[in-house]
Design a protein around this motif. Structure first.
Motif, PDB file in Angstrom:
ATOM      1  N   GLN A   1       0.806  -1.097  -0.113  1.00 24.93           N
ATOM      2  CA  GLN A   1       0.042   0.212  -0.016  1.00 24.93           C
ATOM      3  C   GLN A   1       0.729   1.321  -0.064  1.00 24.93           C
ATOM      4  N   HIS A   2       1.727   1.163   0.836  1.00 29.38           N
ATOM      5  CA  HIS A   2       2.935   2.420   1.166  1.00 29.38           C
ATOM      6  C   HIS A   2       3.312   2.676  -0.492  1.00 29.38           C
ATOM      7  N   GLN A   3       3.826   1.770  -1.134  1.00 25.39           N
ATOM      8  CA  GLN A   3       4.733   1.961  -2.275  1.00 25.39           C
ATOM      9  C   GLN A   3       3.405   2.545  -3.386  1.00 25.39           C
ATOM     10  N   GLN A   4       2.260   1.809  -3.409  1.00 25.82           N
ATOM     11  CA  GLN A   4       1.236   2.336  -4.328  1.00 25.82           C
ATOM     12  C   GLN A   4       1.000   3.566  -4.192  1.00 25.82           C
ATOM     13  N   GLN A   5       0.752   4.107  -2.941  1.00 24.40           N
ATOM     14  CA  GLN A   5       0.465   5.613  -2.602  1.00 24.40           C
ATOM     15  C   GLN A   5       1.549   6.334  -2.906  1.00 24.40           C
ATOM     16  N   LYS A   6       2.816   6.021  -2.890  1.00 26.58           N
ATOM     17  CA  LYS A   6       3.933   6.951  -2.777  1.00 26.58           C
ATOM     18  C   LYS A   6       3.978   7.346  -4.263  1.00 26.58           C
ATOM     19  N   TRP A   7       3.654   6.227  -5.174  1.00 23.98           N
ATOM     20  CA  TRP A   7       4.014   6.643  -6.552  1.00 23.98           C
ATOM     21  C   TRP A   7       2.556   6.874  -7.320  1.00 23.98           C
ATOM     22  N   SER A   8       1.781   7.678  -6.689  1.00 20.56           N
ATOM     23  CA  SER A   8       0.435   7.998  -7.369  1.00 20.56           C
ATOM     24  C   SER A   8       0.589   9.561  -7.571  1.00 20.56           C
ATOM     25  N   GLY A   9       1.565  10.026  -7.081  1.00 22.07           N
ATOM     26  CA  GLY A   9       1.656  11.674  -7.400  1.00 22.07           C
ATOM     27  C   GLY A   9       3.166  12.026  -7.849  1.00 22.07           C
TER      28      GLY A   9
ATOM     29  N   THR B   1       6.027   9.489 -16.914  1.00 20.77           N
ATOM     30  CA  THR B   1       4.926   8.900 -17.841  1.00 20.77           C
ATOM     31  C   THR B   1       3.725   8.464 -17.135  1.00 20.77           C
ATOM     32  N   ARG B   2       4.103   7.954 -15.904  1.00 17.71           N
ATOM     33  CA  ARG B   2       3.172   7.517 -14.907  1.00 17.71           C
ATOM     34  C   ARG B   2       2.219   8.637 -14.343  1.00 17.71           C
ATOM     35  N   VAL B   3       2.962   9.816 -14.096  1.00 17.63           N
ATOM     36  CA  VAL B   3       2.339  10.978 -13.568  1.00 17.63           C
ATOM     37  C   VAL B   3       1.569  11.756 -14.808  1.00 17.63           C
ATOM     38  N   GLY B   4       2.065  11.545 -15.998  1.00 21.43           N
ATOM     39  CA  GLY B   4       1.391  12.330 -17.037  1.00 21.43           C
ATOM     40  C   GLY B   4      -0.003  11.414 -17.363  1.00 21.43           C
ATOM     41  N   ARG B   5       0.226  10.125 -17.117  1.00 21.62           N
ATOM     42  CA  ARG B   5      -0.980   9.384 -17.311  1.00 21.62           C
ATOM     43  C   ARG B   5      -1.935   9.769 -16.156  1.00 21.62           C
ATOM     44  N   PHE B   6      -1.871   9.715 -15.026  1.00 19.11           N
ATOM     45  CA  PHE B   6      -2.776  10.132 -14.150  1.00 19.11           C
ATOM     46  C   PHE B   6      -3.433  11.509 -14.328  1.00 19.11           C
ATOM     47  N   MET B   7      -2.451  12.569 -14.867  1.00 20.54           N
ATOM     48  CA  MET B   7      -3.184  13.823 -15.112  1.00 20.54           C
ATOM     49  C   MET B   7      -3.987  13.851 -16.273  1.00 20.54           C
ATOM     50  N   LEU B   8      -3.747  12.928 -17.227  1.00 21.66           N
ATOM     51  CA  LEU B   8      -4.600  12.595 -18.628  1.00 21.66           C
ATOM     52  C   LEU B   8      -5.788  11.919 -18.090  1.00 21.66           C
ATOM     53  N   GLN B   9      -5.598  10.934 -17.171  1.00 23.50           N
ATOM     54  CA  GLN B   9      -6.964  10.430 -16.758  1.00 23.50           C
ATOM     55  C   GLN B   9      -7.888  11.367 -16.085  1.00 23.50           C
ATOM     56  N   ASP B  10      -7.253  12.087 -15.163  1.00 30.06           N
ATOM     57  CA  ASP B  10      -8.014  13.255 -14.641  1.00 30.06           C
ATOM     58  C   ASP B  10      -8.688  14.088 -15.451  1.00 30.06           C
ATOM     59  N   ILE B  11      -8.152  14.508 -16.674  1.00 27.32           N
ATOM     60  CA  ILE B  11      -8.748  15.256 -17.542  1.00 27.32           C
ATOM     61  C   ILE B  11      -9.948  14.552 -18.326  1.00 27.32           C
ATOM     62  N   LEU B  12      -9.388  13.322 -18.708  1.00 23.81           N
ATOM     63  CA  LEU B  12     -10.322  12.559 -19.597  1.00 23.81           C
ATOM     64  C   LEU B  12     -11.713  12.259 -18.602  1.00 23.81           C
TER      65      LEU B  12
ATOM     66  N   ILE C   1     -14.694  14.028 -19.080  1.00 24.48           N
ATOM     67  CA  ILE C   1     -15.472  13.867 -20.351  1.00 24.48           C
ATOM     68  C   ILE C   1     -16.410  12.616 -20.264  1.00 24.48           C
ATOM     69  N   TRP C   2     -15.748  11.572 -19.463  1.00 28.86           N
ATOM     70  CA  TRP C   2     -16.455  10.110 -19.288  1.00 28.86           C
ATOM     71  C   TRP C   2     -15.819   9.697 -18.114  1.00 28.86           C
ATOM     72  N   PRO C   3     -16.595   9.798 -17.086  1.00 31.87           N
ATOM     73  CA  PRO C   3     -15.856   9.421 -15.647  1.00 31.87           C
ATOM     74  C   PRO C   3     -15.306   8.092 -15.709  1.00 31.87           C
ATOM     75  N   LYS C   4     -15.799   7.128 -16.459  1.00 29.62           N
ATOM     76  CA  LYS C   4     -15.043   5.783 -16.339  1.00 29.62           C
ATOM     77  C   LYS C   4     -13.520   5.643 -16.609  1.00 29.62           C
ATOM     78  N   LEU C   5     -13.250   6.941 -17.482  1.00 33.97           N
ATOM     79  CA  LEU C   5     -11.724   6.746 -17.842  1.00 33.97           C
ATOM     80  C   LEU C   5     -10.941   7.671 -17.024  1.00 33.97           C
ATOM     81  N   GLY C   6     -11.671   8.165 -15.797  1.00 32.85           N
ATOM     82  CA  GLY C   6     -10.899   8.769 -14.903  1.00 32.85           C
ATOM     83  C   GLY C   6     -10.277   7.760 -13.783  1.00 32.85           C
ATOM     84  N   GLU C   7     -10.819   6.669 -13.866  1.00 28.47           N
ATOM     85  CA  GLU C   7     -10.636   5.571 -12.821  1.00 28.47           C
ATOM     86  C   GLU C   7      -9.123   5.005 -13.214  1.00 28.47           C
TER      87      GLU C   7
ATOM     88  N   LEU D   1      -4.942   3.105 -22.511  1.00 24.07           N
ATOM     89  CA  LEU D   1      -5.286   4.269 -23.675  1.00 24.07           C
ATOM     90  C   LEU D   1      -4.539   5.356 -23.168  1.00 24.07           C
ATOM     91  N   SER D   2      -4.505   5.790 -21.896  1.00 19.09           N
ATOM     92  CA  SER D   2      -3.990   6.766 -21.381  1.00 19.09           C
ATOM     93  C   SER D   2      -2.345   6.752 -21.338  1.00 19.09           C
TER      94      SER D   2
END
Lengths: 63, 690
Positions: free
Chosen positions: A50-58, B486-497, B500-506, B515-516
Motif C-alpha cells: 500500500q505504501h508504495q502504491q500510494q507513494k507513486w501516485s503523485g 509517464t505515470r504522472v502524465g497518465r494520471f493527469m490525463l486520466q484526470d482530464i479525460l 469527459i467520461w467518468p469511467k476514463l478517470g478511474e 489508453l492514457s
C-alpha cells in the motif's frame, strides 16, 4: 569514547533506515498502536504494498 | 557579546573570500583558472544568501512561526503525513528535486564559456530558484500540503489552476522526450553502454521482487543487493564489449534504440510500481547521492584546471551545440540548477506533509535548491575541464561539423579550439568506445569529464570503467524520471479525460490505463523519434523547448506566490518573487520570440521549416534527407506552435495574477486566502518531556 562512537553510529543507522524507508513498517506499527489500538494492523507485506502504491501516485521525481 | 563579534568577523571573512573568488572568475582573461575558484565562489555565495537573504525572507516576509502546528502534526496518519526530523525531510526533498537536468543544462551551456553559465547558476539560484522553492513550500505548508495547481485555483481562480495543470502535462512530455534522447545518444553504437543500461531493468525487477516477496519491506538490503549488481553490470558491459558475437547484440543505431526506449516507457507505465519503478528509484537515489559526493571529493582533492575560456565567440549565436545568442539562451538552457519550475510541484506535494516545524522551511526549501545548484556547478566544472576542442568534438552534431572525422576536427580547430583525429581516437579507446565524435546530448561529454576527474583521483587505469559508470549513473535516473513522468502524465490525463467520461478517470480501470498510457507515451515518443532522425541531433530543438516550458512553470509558481503575498498585505515585500518572475517573463518571452521569428535557420523554427521546404521543392536535398524532410518540416512548425502556446499560457496567468492583485489593492473582492487557521504545536513540548 568508544561508547560515544557506538551511540553515534546507532544514531546514524537509525537515520539511514528512516531516510530510506527501511523502518517504515515499524513506524507504522508505532503509529497504529498509538492512534488505532483497537484494530489489527496490516501485515508487513500488505503495508509495504500500500505504501508504495500510494507513494507513486503523485509527482515524486523531478528533472 | 564576544560570540556575536566572532560571528560578524566570520561572515565578513566569508563575504570577502566570496567576492575575491567571484572577482577572480569574472575578471580573469586568457589564463586558465583552477576549478577551486568556482567551488569557493559558489559556497560563499550560498552561505551568505542562506544566512542573510533566506533568513530575512523567513522571518520578515513569510513570518515563519515555530509555534504553529504543521500539517504533518495535525493530520498525522503514519503514511504520507508524518512529522519527520529535518535532515530526513531534507534528504527526501533533495532526492526528489535533483534529477539529470542540472547535469545536462550546464554541459550544453558551456559552449558560451564557463562564465555566463556559472554566474546564472549562482545568481539565478539564490535570487530565483531557492526563493521559489522556499515560498512554495511555505505556502503549501500553510495549506495542508496542497499542490501548486490547487493553490493556483484557490488563490487566483480557475484560469490559474487550468494553466498550471496544462503546463505541467506539457513540460512532462517535452522533458521525457529530451531525456530519452540523451539516453539514446549515449547508447548509440556503444555495446558497453547499451548492455549496462539494459541490465539495469532486470536488476531493478529482481530488487523489486526481493522487496516484495522474498524479504518484504527490507529496503536497505534490497538496495544494497541492487547497487552491487549494478556495479557488476558496468564491469560486465566491458566484458560483453570484447565478445565479437555478444557485442553485436547490443550494437545499434539511434532509431531502434529509440523504439526500445518508447516500448520500455509504455511497459514501465502499465507494470505495477513495485516491479520496476519503485526499486529503480531506490537504486537511482543511492547511485546519484554516492556519485555526487564522490565527484565533489574528487574535484576538491584534484583541484583541476578549467581549460574552457571564460567566454567563447559563440555568445554571438553561432554556437555548434545549439543556435542562439547568450541572451536569452543561456537562461533557457540552464533551467534546473538556477530556477526550475518542476521543484514547485515537489515543494507543494510531498515535502510539506513531512515538515515537523515551520522553522525547517528555510533549510529544506532554500538549502535544498542551493545544493542542487552546487551539483550544476560541478557539472559545469566537469564540462569545462575538458580540452575545448574535445568538448566541441563530442557535443557538435554531424549536421554542423560534418560526418567525417577529418572534416569535423578541421572545422572545430578553425574555431580556435585545436583537436586532432588521433587525440579523439585515443580518447575513445581509453573510454572503451568506438567513437566520441558527435555524441550529442551532454551525457557522453559529462561522462568523459567525470571519468577524467574520477580517473585521476581514484585510478587512471580504469577510465573506461569510470566512463561507463558515469553513463549508467546518468541513464538510471533518466529512466527513473521517464517512468515516473509517464505515470504522472497518465494520471493527469486520466484526470482530464475523467471530466469527459467518468469511467476514463478511474486509475485502476485497465482499458483507461492502457489508453492514457499509450497517449502519453505516443506524445513523448513522437518528439523522441523526431529528435533521433534529425541530422542536427534533435537536442538543439528539444532542450530549448524544455527550458522554456520549465521556466514557464517556475513563472506560474512565482505568480501564485506573488498573488498570495499581495493578498496577505505584503505588497512592500512582494518583489522577492515578483523580481525573479519579471526576469523569467522577459527571458521566456524573448526566447519564444526568437524561436518563432528569427530568420536564422538554426534558431527560428519557422525559418528552418521554410528553408527545408524550399530545398525539398528545389530538389537539392540528398535522397536520405529528402525522405525525412516532410516530417522535420511538420515538426518545426509544430514546435513553433507549441512555443507560442506556452508563452500565451504564461501571459494569461501573469495578467490574471495582476488582475487579482489590482482588485485586491482597490478593495474589490478576490478569492479569499485559503490558509489553514493557526493551531499551537504540541510536538515541541512532547520532545522536551522525552
Amino acid at each position: 569514547m568508544a561508547k560515544r562512537l557506538i551511540a553515534w553510529l546507532a544514531h546514524a543507522w537509525r537515520n539511514i533506515r528512516q531516510l530510506s524507508g527501511d523502518d517504515a513498517y515499524e513506524r507504522y506499527l508505532a503509529h497504529h498502536a498509538a492512534r488505532h489500538a483497537g484494530s489489527a494492523p496490516l501485515s508487513r507485506r500488505e503495508f509495504f504494498h500500500q505504501h508504495q502504491q500510494q507513494k507513486w501516485s503523485g509527482i515524486k521525481r523531478c528533472c | 557579546m564576544n560570540k556575536k563579534f566572532l560571528s560578524v568577523f566570520v561572515w565578513i571573512a566569508i563575504a570577502l573570500l566570496g567576492a575575491a573568488a567571484l572577482g577572480g572568475i569574472a575578471l580573469n582573461r586568457g589564463e586558465s583558472i583552477n576549478a577551486m575558484w568556482l567551488i569557493t565562489a559558489a559556497l560563499c555565495v550560498y552561505a551568505i544568501a542562506y544566512r542573510f537573504y533566506a533568513a530575512w525572507i523567513a522571518s520578515k516576509v513569510l513570518l515563519v512561526d515555530p509555534t504553529r502546528a504543521t500539517p504533518a502534526e495535525r493530520l498525522d496518519n503514519g503514511r504520507d503525513y508524518v512529522p519527520s526530523n529535518r535532515w530526513i525531510v531534507f534528504g527526501h526533498h533533495f532526492a526528489a528535486i535533483a534529477g539529470p537536468g542540472p547535469l545536462v543544462g550546464p554541459t550544453l551551456a558551456a559552449q558560451f564559456g564557463y562564465l555566463p553559465g556559472t554566474l546564472w547558476i549562482l545568481i539565478g539560484a539564490v535570487l530565483g530558484g531557492c526563493v521559489q522553492d522556499m515560498v512554495t513550500l511555505f505556502f503549501s505548508t500553510r495549506r495542508n500540503g496542497k499542490s501548486l495547481g490547487q493553490m493556483a485555483r484557490d488563490e487566483l481562480g480557475a484560469i490559474g489552476g487550468i494553466a498550471a495543470l496544462i503546463a505541467t502535462l506539457f513540460i512532462m512530455i517535452i522533458l521525457i522526450a529530451v531525456l530519452g534522447l540523451v539516453v539514446v545518444n549515449a547508447m548509440k553504437h556503444s555495446p558497453w553502454a547499451t548492455s549496462t543500461v539494459a541490465a539495469t531493468i532486470p536488476i531493478a525487477m529482481l530488487v523489486g521482487l526481493y522487496m516484495r516477496s522474498i524479504r518484504p519491506g527490507r529496503v536497505l538490503e534490497g538496495s544494497l543487493l541492487g547497487v552491487v549488481l549494478l556495479l557488476l553490470a558496468v564491469a560486465g558491459g566491458g566484458w560483453i564489449d570484447h565478445q565479437p558475437v555478444l557485442r553485436e547484440l547490443f550494437n545499434h543505431p539511434g532509431l531502434p534504440l529509440a523504439w526500445a526506449v518508447i516500448g520500455y516507457g509504455f511497459a514501465a507505465a502499465i507494470l505495477p510500481v513495485w516491479l520496476l519503478l519503485a526499486p529503480r528509484d531506490y537504486l537511482s537515489t543511492y547511485i546519484k547521492l554516492g556519485t555526487v559526493i564522490l565527484l565533489a571529493l574528487a574535484i576538491i582533492w584534484l583541484q583541476p584546471m578549467i581549460k574552457m575560456p571564460a567566454l567563447t565567440q559563440f555568445i554571438d549565436g553561432t554556437g555548434p551545440i545549439f543556435g542562439g545568442k547568450l541572451f536569452p539562451f543561456v537562461f533557457i538552457t540552464i533551467a534546473c540548477g538556477a530556477i526550475s519550475g518542476f521543484h514547485a510541484l515537489i515543494a507543494s506535494g510531498t515535502t510539506p506533509k513531512l515538515l515537523s516545524n515551520e522553522r525547517d522551511i528555510r533549510m529544506i526549501g532554500y538549502g535544498g535548491m542551493a545544493l542542487e545548484s552546487f551539483v550544476a556547478i560541478m557539472a559545469m566544472i566537469a564540462a569545462t575541464v575538458l580540452d575545448p576542442g574535445i568538448f566541441f568534438a563530442i557535443n557538435s552534431p554531424a549536421g554542423v561539423v560534418g560526418k567525417e572525422a577529418a572534416a569535423a576536427v578541421a572545422k572545430i580547430s578553425s574555431w580556435g579550439f585545436p583537436v586532432t583525429v588521433e587525440q579523439m581516437a585515443l580518447l575513445a579507446q581509453q573510454m572503451g568506445e568506438t567513437t566520441l565524435f558527435a555524441r550529442t546530448g551532454g551525457a557522453p561529454s559529462l561522462a568523459v569529464g567525470m571519468a577524467s576527474i574520477l580517473g585521476s583521483a581514484f585510478g587512471e587505469g580504469m577510465l573506461a570503467l569510470w566512463y561507463h559508470f558515469a553513463i549508467m549513473f546518468e541513464a538510471i535516473f533518466i529512466l527513473t524520471t521517464l517512468d515516473a513522468g509517464t505515470r504522472v502524465g497518465r494520471f493527469m490525463l486520466q484526470d482530464i479525460l475523467g471530466n469527459i467520461w467518468p469511467k476514463l478517470g478511474e486509475t485502476s480501470w485497465y482499458p483507461s490505463v492502457l489508453l492514457s498510457s499509450a497517449i502519453v507515451v505516443a506524445a513523448w515518443g513522437y518528439f523522441l523519434y523526431i529528435g533521433v532522425i534529425d541530422p542536427n541531433g534533435g537536442v538543439n530543438i528539444l532542450w530549448p523547448l524544455f527550458g522554456i516550458s520549465n521556466q514557464i512553470l517556475a513563472a506560474i509558481a512565482l505568480c501564485v506566490a506573488t498573488g498570495i503575498l499581495v493578498k496577505c498585505g505584503k505588497l512592500r515585500h512582494a518583489w522577492i518573487t515578483a523580481l525573479p518572475l519579471a526576469w523569467l517573463v522577459i527571458i521566456t518571452s524573448s526566447a519564444v520570440w526568437e524561436k518563432i521569428t528569427s530568420p536564422d535557420v538554426r534558431i527560428g523554427f519557422l525559418a528552418a521549416a521554410n528553408d527545408l521546404a524550399s530545398k525539398l521543392a528545389a530538389g537539392t536535398l540528398p535522397p536520405e534527407k529528402a525522405a525525412v524532410a516532410p516530417t522535420l518540416i511538420f515538426n518545426q512548425r509544430l514546435d513553433a506552435l507549441l512555443a507560442l502556446f506556452f508563452i500565451c499560457l504564461l501571459w494569461l496567468i501573469v495578467l490574471d495574477m495582476l488582475r487579482v492583485c489590482a482588485r485586491h489593492l482597490n478593495g474589490k473582492p478576490v478569492p479569499p486566502l485559503s490558509e489553514v487557521p493557526h493551531q499551537v504545536t504540541r510536538l515541541e513540548e512532547a520532545w522536551q518531556r522525552d
